[in-house]
Motif scaffolding. Structure first.
Motif, mmCIF file in Angstrom:
data_model
loop_
_atom_site.group_PDB
_atom_site.id
_atom_site.type_symbol
_atom_site.label_atom_id
_atom_site.label_comp_id
_atom_site.label_asym_id
_atom_site.label_seq_id
_atom_site.Cartn_x
_atom_site.Cartn_y
_atom_site.Cartn_z
ATOM 1 N N MET A 193 -2.421 0.261 -11.448
ATOM 2 C CA MET A 193 -3.734 -0.335 -11.266
ATOM 3 C C MET A 193 -3.678 -1.449 -10.226
ATOM 4 O O MET A 193 -4.601 -1.614 -9.423
ATOM 5 N N ASP A 194 -2.598 -2.202 -10.241
ATOM 6 C CA ASP A 194 -2.434 -3.263 -9.254
ATOM 7 C C ASP A 194 -2.332 -2.688 -7.850
ATOM 8 O O ASP A 194 -2.928 -3.216 -6.907
ATOM 9 N N LEU A 195 -1.589 -1.585 -7.703
ATOM 10 C CA LEU A 195 -1.460 -0.949 -6.389
ATOM 11 C C LEU A 195 -2.809 -0.471 -5.868
ATOM 12 O O LEU A 195 -3.100 -0.582 -4.674
ATOM 13 N N LEU A 196 -3.643 0.056 -6.753
ATOM 14 C CA LEU A 196 -4.940 0.594 -6.327
ATOM 15 C C LEU A 196 -5.846 -0.488 -5.764
ATOM 16 O O LEU A 196 -6.786 -0.198 -5.027
ATOM 17 N N GLN A 197 -5.563 -1.739 -6.109
ATOM 18 C CA GLN A 197 -6.353 -2.849 -5.596
ATOM 19 C C GLN A 197 -5.661 -3.594 -4.455
ATOM 20 O O GLN A 197 -6.316 -4.289 -3.673
ATOM 21 N N ALA A 198 -4.341 -3.429 -4.358
ATOM 22 C CA ALA A 198 -3.581 -4.152 -3.348
ATOM 23 C C ALA A 198 -3.389 -3.356 -2.065
ATOM 24 O O ALA A 198 -3.321 -3.933 -0.977
ATOM 25 N N ILE A 199 -3.289 -2.034 -2.179
ATOM 26 C CA ILE A 199 -3.030 -1.200 -0.997
ATOM 27 C C ILE A 199 -4.347 -0.838 -0.332
ATOM 28 O O ILE A 199 -5.196 -0.170 -0.915
ATOM 29 N N ARG A 200 -4.517 -1.282 0.895
ATOM 30 C CA ARG A 200 -5.733 -0.969 1.636
ATOM 31 C C ARG A 200 -5.528 0.323 2.425
ATOM 32 O O ARG A 200 -4.496 0.514 3.088
ATOM 33 N N ILE A 201 -6.527 1.175 2.349
ATOM 34 C CA ILE A 201 -6.439 2.515 2.943
ATOM 35 C C ILE A 201 -6.579 2.414 4.468
ATOM 36 O O ILE A 201 -7.353 1.599 4.977
ATOM 37 N N VAL A 202 -5.830 3.251 5.179
ATOM 38 C CA VAL A 202 -5.878 3.273 6.646
ATOM 39 C C VAL A 202 -6.248 4.680 7.111
ATOM 40 O O VAL A 202 -6.085 5.650 6.369
ATOM 41 N N PRO A 203 -6.753 4.814 8.338
ATOM 42 C CA PRO A 203 -7.192 6.131 8.832
ATOM 43 C C PRO A 203 -6.015 7.015 9.248
ATOM 44 O O PRO A 203 -5.387 6.783 10.281
ATOM 45 N N ALA A 204 -5.737 8.039 8.457
ATOM 46 C CA ALA A 204 -4.635 8.955 8.767
ATOM 47 C C ALA A 204 -4.878 9.679 10.078
ATOM 48 O O ALA A 204 -3.932 9.978 10.819
ATOM 49 N N HIS A 205 -6.156 9.953 10.398
ATOM 50 C CA HIS A 205 -6.450 10.704 11.620
ATOM 51 C C HIS A 205 -6.153 9.880 12.872
ATOM 52 O O HIS A 205 -6.089 10.424 13.974
ATOM 53 N N VAL A 206 -5.951 8.570 12.698
ATOM 54 C CA VAL A 206 -5.526 7.709 13.803
ATOM 55 C C VAL A 206 -4.003 7.595 13.836
ATOM 56 O O VAL A 206 -3.378 7.731 14.891
ATOM 57 N N PHE A 207 -3.391 7.359 12.681
ATOM 58 C CA PHE A 207 -1.962 7.052 12.641
ATOM 59 C C PHE A 207 -1.064 8.286 12.699
ATOM 60 O O PHE A 207 0.032 8.221 13.280
ATOM 61 N N GLU A 208 -1.479 9.382 12.109
ATOM 62 C CA GLU A 208 -0.625 10.577 12.143
ATOM 63 C C GLU A 208 -0.378 11.069 13.573
ATOM 64 O O GLU A 208 0.785 11.361 13.933
ATOM 65 N N PRO A 209 -1.398 11.155 14.433
ATOM 66 C CA PRO A 209 -1.135 11.540 15.828
ATOM 67 C C PRO A 209 -0.252 10.527 16.563
ATOM 68 O O PRO A 209 0.550 10.917 17.422
ATOM 69 N N LEU A 210 -0.395 9.236 16.235
ATOM 70 C CA LEU A 210 0.450 8.227 16.868
ATOM 71 C C LEU A 210 1.910 8.412 16.475
ATOM 72 O O LEU A 210 2.818 8.282 17.308
ATOM 73 N N ILE A 211 2.146 8.713 15.202
ATOM 74 C CA ILE A 211 3.517 8.945 14.744
ATOM 75 C C ILE A 211 4.111 10.170 15.428
ATOM 76 O O ILE A 211 5.274 10.155 15.868
ATOM 77 N N GLU A 212 3.304 11.209 15.574
ATOM 78 C CA GLU A 212 3.780 12.417 16.256
ATOM 79 C C GLU A 212 4.062 12.135 17.732
ATOM 80 O O GLU A 212 5.069 12.600 18.285
#
Length: 247
Positions: free
Chosen positions: A162-181
């Motif tokens: 429950m703590d993680l669900l409030q602490a981890i902020r979601i990021v745009p995978a469609h931005v970061f996945e191509p950058l990682i590739e």
């Protein structure tokens, strides 16, 4: 809870003040105490000690978590998602179908799974698996339902999830996945400052940052205005964090 809960109201802009290089005082909120040195990185994949306000700390101004905790009421509140159920085996969250990134793309389970597996916080001790289903929900229609399975063999602690669900902020995978590739690894992507028009889900965008101050500007097209706040905008159009040399 997100700081924006206390900010919603109305305001007007002053083009004369903007033209002179200053921000209209009646539309600007100043705060301090969150950043004590020159801005580093605004990259949400970087370790927390490297990131700059408001990406650092529990500020939901640019990137948002699935849920928030309201310390005034003791209640869990919805943000990118809504809590469906929690028990000793799993915690289930429905994603808000209205949630969108600043580039217009929808926030999806792809984004959630990406940050929970690729982010700087190791979640494997608390979460053994993430399952996604599509369910029907009125009046939204179909929504994505995300189940976080408790890791029984290691942490075995639903409260830590429950703590993680409030602490981890979601990021745009469609931005970061191509950058990682493109760059070959997450470590290379983490070196990017992400300070030029980052794709965010929150009510504010990064306007500028220098050794003296960080300026955020309100996103009038923020998805939560209509979905969470009855069409109201945050009262401050600008949020400024001055950076002082010392006390």
């Amino acid at each position: 809870s997100s700081i924006t809960g206390a900010l919603f109201g109305c305001g007007s802009s002053s083009q004369d003040e903007l033209a002179s290089g200053s921000l209209p005082r009646q539309e600007t909120l100043y705060l301090s105490g969150q950043q004590n040195d020159a801005p580093g990185t605004f990259n949400p994949l970087a370790e927390s000690w490297m990131t700059t306000w408001p990406v650092s700390g529990r500020f939901n101004l640019m990137y948002e978590p699935l849920l928030t905790y309201n310390s005034l009421t003791g209640e869990i509140e919805s943000l990118l998602g809504s809590l469906v159920s929690k028990n000793n085996d799993s915690i289930v969250v429905d994603l808000n179908p209205a949630a969108k990134w600043s580039d217009g793309e929808k926030v999806t389970s792809r984004d959630v799974k990406f940050i929970y597996t690729m982010g700087s916080i190791n979640t494997s001790e608390q979460i053994s698996a993430i399952h996604v289903d599509t369910v029907k929900s009125e009046p939204a229609g179909e929504v994505e339902r995300v189940a976080f399975l408790i890791n029984k063999k290691q942490r075995n602690n639903p409260l830590s999830v429950m703590d993680l669900l409030q602490a981890i902020r979601i990021v745009p995978a469609h931005v970061f996945e191509p950058l990682i590739e493109k760059l070959g690894s997450k470590d290379e992507v983490k070196k990017l400052p992400m300070d030029q028009n980052p794709v965010v889900s929150g009510p504010y965008a990064l306007r500028s940052a220098d050794p003296n101050k960080i300026i955020l500007e309100r996103r009038d097209d923020y998805w939560g205005n209509a979905a969470l706040h009855n069409g109201q905008l945050p009262a401050p159009k600008y949020i400024v964090h001055p950076i002082y040399k010392n006390n």
